[in-house]
Write an enzyme that holds these catalytic residues in place. Structure first.
Site, PDB file in Angstrom:
ATOM      1  N   SER A  10       0.811  -1.217   0.000  1.00 32.93           N
ATOM      2  CA  SER A  10       0.000   0.000   0.000  1.00 32.93           C
ATOM      3  C   SER A  10       0.843   1.266   0.000  1.00 32.93           C
ATOM      4  CB  SER A  10      -0.919   0.003   1.217  1.00 32.93           C
ATOM      5  OG  SER A  10      -0.179  -0.128   2.419  1.00 32.93           O
ATOM      6  N   HIS A 235      -0.414   6.492   5.837  1.00 30.21           N
ATOM      7  CA  HIS A 235       0.010   6.165   4.484  1.00 30.21           C
ATOM      8  C   HIS A 235       0.412   7.454   3.753  1.00 30.21           C
ATOM      9  CE1 HIS A 235      -1.695   2.183   5.169  1.00 30.21           C
ATOM     10  NE2 HIS A 235      -1.058   1.797   4.079  1.00 30.21           N
TER      11      HIS A 235
END
Length: 253
Positions: A10, A235
């Site tokens: 990711s 993220h």
């Protein structure tokens, strides 16, 4: 046109960053503005992006993930460039921080408590760190074998947390200190794997130390609830993806 294959988890896929990459599996979290797409656009490469949220080194090398083949199968030997961002899920890096940020009472809930407690198990994280170096080396060796003419770049993870002494609320400091150690070890092992297999390494971790999620100019997002249309918590954000692309393009050119 030069062929570019992007492998990884990711941290390369870009979950939550819109728009979603064309024809990407929805669960992959693959964004059309992740760093592989930005690099491909800037250098006019023909991109094959198989990055997938939740991927481990096993998903790169040999295991199917949610119905998709191992990522390594995307290589056909004609590549000019391969990038690899992997390893964090092997050691439970972000899952540790997610678990640490949840209210303590969640650890006692029968359905989810055991999973949360396992993610907070420091000994288990250390056991995983002890073997991930070999897994990263295996990835580098197999990519080199399948793409012998390509430049192969390991791109390590953007820095998520501030340095010790700066709080990353609401995350507890003991979990942050464990995560900092995991991140530093993972960056070192990634560089070691690159050196051992004739690959190169682009150190996004070092370049982003002043751009952690709690900084005035963050390249990553803080802990919180996922919000549709926004980068996933803990993220890269859009600025972070552009910054990593800058690093890759500068390294190549």
């Amino acid at each position: 046109m030069s062929r570019y294959v992007a492998l990884g988890s990711s941290m390369a896929a870009g979950p939550g960053l819109r728009p979603r990459a064309a024809n990407a599996p929805r669960l992959s979290g693959r964004s059309a503005i992740n760093y592989p797409h930005v690099v491909a656009e800037r250098l006019s490469y023909d991109l094959v992006d198989v990055t997938f949220s939740g991927a481990t080194t096993a998903h790169v090398l040999s295991e199917r993930q949610r119905g998709t083949p191992p990522q390594i199968d995307a290589l056909d030997g004609s590549e000019t460039l391969v990038t690899v961002t992997i390893g964090g899920n092997d050691v439970g890096y972000v899952p540790l921080l997610v678990a640490a940020g949840l209210p303590r009472w969640v650890r006692s809930v029968p359905v989810v408590g055991p999973t949360v407690r396992s993610r907070l198990d420091v000994a288990a994280r250390d056991d995983a760190l002890a073997v991930v170096g070999d897994s990263l080396t295996a990835v580098g060796a197999e990519v080199r074998r399948r793409a012998p003419a390509a430049r192969v770049l390991f791109v390590d993870y953007l820095t998520l947390l501030p340095p010790k002494g700066i709080r990353a609320n609401p995350l507890p400091e003991d979990a942050c200190e464990t995560a900092r150690r995991i991140a530093a070890t993972l960056a070192r092992l990634t560089a070691d794997a690159a050196a051992a297999t004739g690959c190169e390494v682009v150190s996004a971790a070092a370049a982003s130390r002043e751009h952690h999620a709690w900084s005035p100019d963050p390249w990553t997002t803080r802990f919180g609830l996922p919000v549709p249309g926004r980068a996933a918590p803990l993220h890269p954000n859009a600025a972070g993806m552009r910054a990593v692309a800058d690093l890759v393009v500068a390294w190549l050119t």
